[in-house]
Design an enzyme around this catalytic site. Structure first.
Site, short mmCIF file in Angstrom:
data_model
loop_
_atom_site.label_atom_id
_atom_site.label_comp_id
_atom_site.label_asym_id
_atom_site.label_seq_id
_atom_site.Cartn_x
_atom_site.Cartn_y
_atom_site.Cartn_z
N HIS A 15 0.83 -1.20 0.00
CA HIS A 15 0.00 0.00 0.00
C HIS A 15 0.86 1.25 0.00
O HIS A 15 1.58 1.52 0.96
CB HIS A 15 -0.91 -0.02 1.24
CG HIS A 15 -1.93 1.06 1.28
ND1 HIS A 15 -2.08 1.90 2.36
CD2 HIS A 15 -2.85 1.44 0.36
CE1 HIS A 15 -3.07 2.75 2.13
NE2 HIS A 15 -3.55 2.50 0.91
N HIS A 57 -0.98 10.61 -2.94
CA HIS A 57 -2.31 10.29 -2.44
C HIS A 57 -3.15 11.54 -2.26
O HIS A 57 -4.30 11.61 -2.66
CB HIS A 57 -2.22 9.54 -1.10
CG HIS A 57 -3.55 9.29 -0.47
ND1 HIS A 57 -4.14 10.19 0.40
CD2 HIS A 57 -4.42 8.26 -0.59
CE1 HIS A 57 -5.32 9.73 0.78
NE2 HIS A 57 -5.51 8.56 0.20
#
Length: 260
Positions: A15, A57
């Site tokens: 991740h 992100h």
């Protein structure tokens, strides 16, 4: 059909490259993923004002670099002067695909502005079998599928995940009717990526996993960092785990047998 998920066993997706082990979405994070022997990286992308797709992100650079401001309001030249927590500049998607040719990448398109630059980057780099395009937005995914066709793997968006979850509670014939029109492998959709639960309601259940598999979709679960939960989900039959602790996930999968 994309070969993105070809191979034996469940997959381990680092991740953001392993945000609890290395600075997220950095070149160092990608190198960390590769050093662990993992074949899959999960990341996020935004586009600069001049259409360069970068790993990030957040819509702004404030949290992860020494600068401030929105990615979409900066040119690549300006953005490239900033340094992330590893001391490097932000990584471009085309650099990631060129510099790590053995890596497959799950790419979350974080806003509408990145859709066209992302599709163009996939075309230009010929990364057809190396990427899976993801988003919470069904509309965003529909645009990506229209731009790139079923040759490129995609996940399901939020609305389609809700449809899949509701259908999973129905008996066989009713379930099949409820799933008509849901994107599947013929459309390029190869997986559904979900949390264990949402607002206290379980999502990953035996019925959900079964319905997804019958529709030709793999089930990837995020974000799983504890070994006990990793084992429980793998015992349930999920096809992949997304983890901020990829070293731990690698060790769990290695102990269980073949994986990729």
């Amino acid at each position: 059909m994309s070969a993105y998920l070809d191979g034996p066993g469940p997959i381990a997706l680092a991740h953001r490259g392993g945000g609890l082990e290395v600075p997220e979405n950095s070149r160092a994070a990608v190198e960390h993923t590769v050093s662990l022997g993992l074949g899959y990286l999960e990341t996020d992308v935004h586009a600069t004002s001049d259409g360069v797709v970068v790993l990030s992100h957040d819509p702004t650079v404030d949290r992860v670099t020494d600068g401030t401001g929105a990615v979409r309001e900066m040119t690549w030249d300006r953005l490239s002067r900033l340094r992330d927590r590893s001391g490097e500049r932000l990584l471009r998607l085309d650099e990631l695909l060129a510099d790590f040719p053995g890596l497959r990448v799950n790419i979350d398109a974080k806003d509408d502005a990145v859709v066209e630059p992302l599709a163009e980057t996939v075309r230009r780099t010929a990364a057809w079998d190396r990427v899976c395009l993801a988003s919470f937005s069904d509309a965003r995914l529909a645009r990506l599928r229209a731009a790139l066709g079923p040759r490129v793997a995609t996940s399901l968006g939020r609305r389609d995940i809700v449809r899949l979850a509701a259908a999973s509670r129905l008996p066989g014939p009713a379930q099949r009717r409820a799933l008509r029109g849901l994107p599947g492998p013929a459309d390029g959709a190869v997986c559904t990526q979900v949390p264990v639960s949402h607002r206290g309601v379980p999502v990953v259940t035996p019925r959900f996993v079964g319905a997804a598999h019958r529709h030709g979709l793999a089930v990837h679960v995020w974000t799983i960092d504890e070994p006990a939960q990793m084992h429980a989900l793998l015992d349930l039959g999920v096809d992949g785990l997304v983890s901020d602790r990829p070293r731990v996930l690698r060790d769990v999968l290695t102990a269980r047998g073949p994986w990729h």
